[in-house]
Motif scaffolding. Structure first.
Motif, PDB file in Angstrom:
ATOM      1  N   ALA A  10     -90.866  59.125  68.018  1.00 26.88           N
ATOM      2  CA  ALA A  10     -90.064  60.527  68.435  1.00 26.88           C
ATOM      3  C   ALA A  10     -89.309  60.711  67.098  1.00 26.88           C
ATOM      4  O   ALA A  10     -88.717  61.784  66.950  1.00 26.88           O
ATOM      5  CB  ALA A  10     -89.534  60.750  69.673  1.00 26.88           C
ATOM      6  N   SER A  11     -88.949  59.453  66.305  1.00 26.63           N
ATOM      7  CA  SER A  11     -87.700  59.732  65.441  1.00 26.63           C
ATOM      8  C   SER A  11     -88.088  58.898  64.183  1.00 26.63           C
ATOM      9  O   SER A  11     -88.706  57.920  64.056  1.00 26.63           O
ATOM     10  CB  SER A  11     -86.269  59.331  66.262  1.00 26.63           C
ATOM     11  OG  SER A  11     -85.296  59.283  65.355  1.00 26.63           O
ATOM     12  N   GLY A  12     -87.148  59.073  63.335  1.00 28.31           N
ATOM     13  CA  GLY A  12     -86.947  58.260  62.088  1.00 28.31           C
ATOM     14  C   GLY A  12     -88.086  57.782  61.512  1.00 28.31           C
ATOM     15  O   GLY A  12     -89.255  58.537  61.072  1.00 28.31           O
ATOM     16  N   ILE A  13     -88.320  56.471  61.216  1.00 29.49           N
ATOM     17  CA  ILE A  13     -89.469  55.808  60.464  1.00 29.49           C
ATOM     18  C   ILE A  13     -90.779  55.909  61.421  1.00 29.49           C
ATOM     19  O   ILE A  13     -91.829  56.358  60.844  1.00 29.49           O
ATOM     20  CB  ILE A  13     -89.112  54.384  60.397  1.00 29.49           C
ATOM     21  CG1 ILE A  13     -87.961  54.074  59.280  1.00 29.49           C
ATOM     22  CG2 ILE A  13     -90.469  53.482  59.874  1.00 29.49           C
ATOM     23  CD1 ILE A  13     -87.271  52.729  59.465  1.00 29.49           C
ATOM     24  N   GLY A  14     -90.878  55.801  62.746  1.00 29.99           N
ATOM     25  CA  GLY A  14     -91.761  56.064  63.534  1.00 29.99           C
ATOM     26  C   GLY A  14     -92.307  57.324  63.309  1.00 29.99           C
ATOM     27  O   GLY A  14     -93.683  57.714  63.294  1.00 29.99           O
ATOM     28  N   ALA A  15     -91.435  58.512  63.377  1.00 29.23           N
ATOM     29  CA  ALA A  15     -92.231  59.849  63.230  1.00 29.23           C
ATOM     30  C   ALA A  15     -92.906  60.193  61.883  1.00 29.23           C
ATOM     31  O   ALA A  15     -93.652  60.909  61.695  1.00 29.23           O
ATOM     32  CB  ALA A  15     -90.836  60.960  63.251  1.00 29.23           C
ATOM     33  N   ALA A  16     -91.911  59.298  60.604  1.00 28.03           N
ATOM     34  CA  ALA A  16     -92.761  59.645  59.511  1.00 28.03           C
ATOM     35  C   ALA A  16     -94.213  58.792  59.356  1.00 28.03           C
ATOM     36  O   ALA A  16     -95.072  59.438  58.771  1.00 28.03           O
ATOM     37  CB  ALA A  16     -91.777  58.821  58.363  1.00 28.03           C
ATOM     38  N   VAL A  17     -94.035  57.760  60.124  1.00 27.11           N
ATOM     39  CA  VAL A  17     -95.432  56.985  60.225  1.00 27.11           C
ATOM     40  C   VAL A  17     -96.410  57.752  60.939  1.00 27.11           C
ATOM     41  O   VAL A  17     -97.765  57.969  60.263  1.00 27.11           O
ATOM     42  CB  VAL A  17     -95.329  55.598  60.835  1.00 27.11           C
ATOM     43  CG1 VAL A  17     -96.564  55.024  61.359  1.00 27.11           C
ATOM     44  CG2 VAL A  17     -94.106  54.673  60.038  1.00 27.11           C
ATOM     45  N   CYS A  18     -96.232  58.356  61.943  1.00 24.51           N
ATOM     46  CA  CYS A  18     -97.219  59.303  62.644  1.00 24.51           C
ATOM     47  C   CYS A  18     -97.749  60.374  61.722  1.00 24.51           C
ATOM     48  O   CYS A  18     -98.682  60.771  61.607  1.00 24.51           O
ATOM     49  CB  CYS A  18     -96.426  60.000  63.963  1.00 24.51           C
ATOM     50  SG  CYS A  18     -96.107  58.812  65.135  1.00 24.51           S
ATOM     51  N   GLN A  19     -96.736  60.885  61.004  1.00 26.62           N
ATOM     52  CA  GLN A  19     -97.060  62.223  60.035  1.00 26.62           C
ATOM     53  C   GLN A  19     -97.950  61.674  59.063  1.00 26.62           C
ATOM     54  O   GLN A  19     -98.950  62.376  59.001  1.00 26.62           O
ATOM     55  CB  GLN A  19     -96.077  62.430  59.364  1.00 26.62           C
ATOM     56  CG  GLN A  19     -95.938  64.139  58.843  1.00 26.62           C
ATOM     57  CD  GLN A  19     -94.587  64.632  58.196  1.00 26.62           C
ATOM     58  OE1 GLN A  19     -93.569  63.755  58.017  1.00 26.62           O
ATOM     59  NE2 GLN A  19     -94.663  65.648  57.809  1.00 26.62           N
ATOM     60  N   GLN A  20     -97.867  60.670  58.385  1.00 29.63           N
ATOM     61  CA  GLN A  20     -98.775  60.239  57.308  1.00 29.63           C
ATOM     62  C   GLN A  20    -100.028  59.566  57.922  1.00 29.63           C
ATOM     63  O   GLN A  20    -101.025  59.967  57.103  1.00 29.63           O
ATOM     64  CB  GLN A  20     -97.868  58.912  56.689  1.00 29.63           C
ATOM     65  CG  GLN A  20     -96.649  59.412  55.684  1.00 29.63           C
ATOM     66  CD  GLN A  20     -96.369  58.414  54.730  1.00 29.63           C
ATOM     67  OE1 GLN A  20     -97.266  57.623  54.407  1.00 29.63           O
ATOM     68  NE2 GLN A  20     -95.280  58.700  53.894  1.00 29.63           N
ATOM     69  N   LEU A  21     -99.926  58.823  58.869  1.00 26.81           N
ATOM     70  CA  LEU A  21    -101.261  58.496  59.568  1.00 26.81           C
ATOM     71  C   LEU A  21    -102.304  59.522  59.851  1.00 26.81           C
ATOM     72  O   LEU A  21    -103.397  59.661  59.643  1.00 26.81           O
ATOM     73  CB  LEU A  21    -101.058  57.471  60.759  1.00 26.81           C
ATOM     74  CG  LEU A  21    -100.564  56.134  60.244  1.00 26.81           C
ATOM     75  CD1 LEU A  21    -100.319  55.280  61.717  1.00 26.81           C
ATOM     76  CD2 LEU A  21    -101.205  55.395  59.011  1.00 26.81           C
ATOM     77  N   ARG A  22    -101.694  60.739  60.608  1.00 27.24           N
ATOM     78  CA  ARG A  22    -102.371  61.799  61.151  1.00 27.24           C
ATOM     79  C   ARG A  22    -102.709  62.623  59.672  1.00 27.24           C
ATOM     80  O   ARG A  22    -104.033  62.756  59.624  1.00 27.24           O
ATOM     81  CB  ARG A  22    -101.277  62.875  61.736  1.00 27.24           C
ATOM     82  CG  ARG A  22    -101.219  62.376  63.107  1.00 27.24           C
ATOM     83  CD  ARG A  22    -100.556  63.510  64.059  1.00 27.24           C
ATOM     84  NE  ARG A  22    -100.684  63.075  65.350  1.00 27.24           N
ATOM     85  CZ  ARG A  22     -99.325  62.706  66.076  1.00 27.24           C
ATOM     86  NH1 ARG A  22     -98.410  62.896  65.282  1.00 27.24           N
ATOM     87  NH2 ARG A  22     -99.497  62.095  67.233  1.00 27.24           N
ATOM     88  N   ALA A  23    -102.031  62.392  58.596  1.00 30.63           N
ATOM     89  CA  ALA A  23    -102.664  63.226  57.314  1.00 30.63           C
ATOM     90  C   ALA A  23    -103.693  62.467  56.717  1.00 30.63           C
ATOM     91  O   ALA A  23    -104.552  63.036  56.166  1.00 30.63           O
ATOM     92  CB  ALA A  23    -101.391  63.254  56.366  1.00 30.63           C
ATOM     93  N   ALA A  24    -103.718  61.171  56.822  1.00 31.77           N
ATOM     94  CA  ALA A  24    -104.626  60.083  56.465  1.00 31.77           C
ATOM     95  C   ALA A  24    -105.918  60.159  57.374  1.00 31.77           C
ATOM     96  O   ALA A  24    -107.034  59.630  57.179  1.00 31.77           O
ATOM     97  CB  ALA A  24    -104.426  58.753  56.342  1.00 31.77           C
ATOM     98  N   GLY A  25    -105.900  61.023  58.459  1.00 27.42           N
ATOM     99  CA  GLY A  25    -107.001  60.995  59.282  1.00 27.42           C
ATOM    100  C   GLY A  25    -107.115  60.238  60.586  1.00 27.42           C
ATOM    101  O   GLY A  25    -107.920  60.275  61.407  1.00 27.42           O
ATOM    102  N   HIS A  26    -105.838  59.535  60.861  1.00 27.69           N
ATOM    103  CA  HIS A  26    -105.906  58.663  61.987  1.00 27.69           C
ATOM    104  C   HIS A  26    -105.485  59.745  63.246  1.00 27.69           C
ATOM    105  O   HIS A  26    -105.027  60.757  63.076  1.00 27.69           O
ATOM    106  CB  HIS A  26    -104.783  57.619  62.214  1.00 27.69           C
ATOM    107  CG  HIS A  26    -104.743  56.393  61.193  1.00 27.69           C
ATOM    108  ND1 HIS A  26    -105.116  55.446  61.428  1.00 27.69           N
ATOM    109  CD2 HIS A  26    -104.845  56.625  59.734  1.00 27.69           C
ATOM    110  CE1 HIS A  26    -104.856  54.661  60.255  1.00 27.69           C
ATOM    111  NE2 HIS A  26    -104.925  55.378  59.276  1.00 27.69           N
ATOM    112  N   THR A  27    -106.243  59.280  64.426  1.00 29.56           N
ATOM    113  CA  THR A  27    -105.976  59.878  65.778  1.00 29.56           C
ATOM    114  C   THR A  27    -104.638  58.959  66.179  1.00 29.56           C
ATOM    115  O   THR A  27    -104.706  57.830  66.323  1.00 29.56           O
ATOM    116  CB  THR A  27    -106.962  60.024  66.841  1.00 29.56           C
ATOM    117  OG1 THR A  27    -107.992  60.559  66.292  1.00 29.56           O
ATOM    118  CG2 THR A  27    -106.414  60.403  68.226  1.00 29.56           C
ATOM    119  N   VAL A  28    -103.566  59.683  66.230  1.00 28.09           N
ATOM    120  CA  VAL A  28    -102.110  58.952  66.493  1.00 28.09           C
ATOM    121  C   VAL A  28    -101.693  59.063  67.886  1.00 28.09           C
ATOM    122  O   VAL A  28    -101.722  60.116  68.554  1.00 28.09           O
ATOM    123  CB  VAL A  28    -101.007  59.223  65.572  1.00 28.09           C
ATOM    124  CG1 VAL A  28     -99.751  58.613  65.967  1.00 28.09           C
ATOM    125  CG2 VAL A  28    -101.384  58.982  64.104  1.00 28.09           C
TER     126      VAL A  28
END
Ligand code: NAI
Length: 255
Positions: A10-28
């Motif tokens: 929901a925040s900080g580093i974890g939120a940025a990780v989710c954004q990038q993994l989703r952009a790379a095609g992962h289902t997060v």
């Protein structure tokens, strides 16, 4: 496509990780106390079991990735909470999700450690042994007795890093890769709270990396995205410092 669970989404580093993994095609599948696909409290065994159960159901029993970002800093309500979330909130969740990861495709786990852990290496605290021997109650009791959240924080990240490096040796043959990213100061709500804390604020504000600035959450997510990708297929049990040179500044006579 890869299905990856991310704690602290929901925040900080974890939120940025989710954004990038989703952009790379992962289902997060995000896991957090609020604003996440899986709402769970990783500070207790019950909460971790609840998180794992929900993740396994959403992932239909097969998980390709896990990124453990959830953590508390020096402004946490108690030192015992730091121990429970930072260490056991990652190690117990890894254990609970390992059967689903073993069924995944090229599964990979990344843990967020901290450059603060390197400082503990020089002067290991007894709390570390209690964490490594999986004694949550005793580690919590010692943390609260000491009442020094910065020591609990560094000890939790040191123990987490040691645990994961040992686990990487064991899990190599199962096909699950496991690595650690150790950030320096990164501009997130956790860091902002530390900067404003009357006990630790001055030290946090003065702790400037050689590169002359703090990091952004996306710069930590860049390293996590690499470690979770097929390009990192031979990277296992490693610690990647993403810290603007802080570790090099503090320990340039050893590595
Ligand atoms: P943050 O405070 O922005 O995000 C942490 C997230 O963890 C929040 O969404 C929070 O709700 C979640 N969380 C906390 N306790 C939880 C619980 N009991 N159950 C479920 N979720 C919980 O912090 P930030 O900076 O993004 O931190 C992420 C990780 O990076 C942490 O492990 C932290 O120790 C580590 N780190 C951060 C550094 C920094 O300078 N920001 C430096 C080095 C490491």
């Amino acid at each position: 496509m890869s299905v990856t669970a991310v704690t602290g989404s929901a925040s900080g580093i974890g939120a940025a990780v989710c954004q990038q993994l989703r952009a790379a095609g992962h289902t997060v599948i995000g896991i957090d106390r609020h604003q996440a696909e899986v709402i769970a409290d990783l500070s207790s065994s019950e909460g971790r079991a609840n998180a794992a159960e929900q993740v396994i159901a959403l992932a239909q029993g097969k998980l390709d990735g896990l990124v453990c970002c959830a953590g508390l800093g020096v402004t946490a309500p108690s030192s015992s909470l730091v121990v429970s979330v930072n260490y056991f909130g990652s190690t117990e969740l890894i254990e609970l999700l390992s059967p689903a990861l073993k069924k995944g495709t090229k599964p990979a786990i990344t843990i967020i450690g901290s450059v603060a852990a390197s400082q503990q290496a020089a002067d290991p605290h007894p709390m570390i042994d209690l964490m490594l021997s999986n004694d949550e109650q005793a580690a919590r009791a010692l943390a609260d007795e000491l009442g020094q959240p910065h020591i609990a924080y560094a000890a939790s990240k040191y123990a987490l890093t040691v645990h994961c490096r040992r686990l990487a040796v064991k899990t190599g043959s199962t096909g699950i890769r496991l690595n650690i990213v150790a950030p320096g100061a990164v501009e997130t709500p956790l860091h902002e709270a530390s900067k404003n804390d009357p006990r630790f604020g001055e030290a946090v504000r003065n702790f400037i990396a050689p590169i002359g600035r703090n990091g952004q959450p996306s710069e930590i997510a860049d390293a996590v995205s690499f470690l979770q990708s097929p390009q990192a297929a031979f990277v296992h049990g490693s610690i990647i410092y993403v810290d603007g040179g802080m570790d090099a500044m503090m320990r340039n006579g050893s590595f």
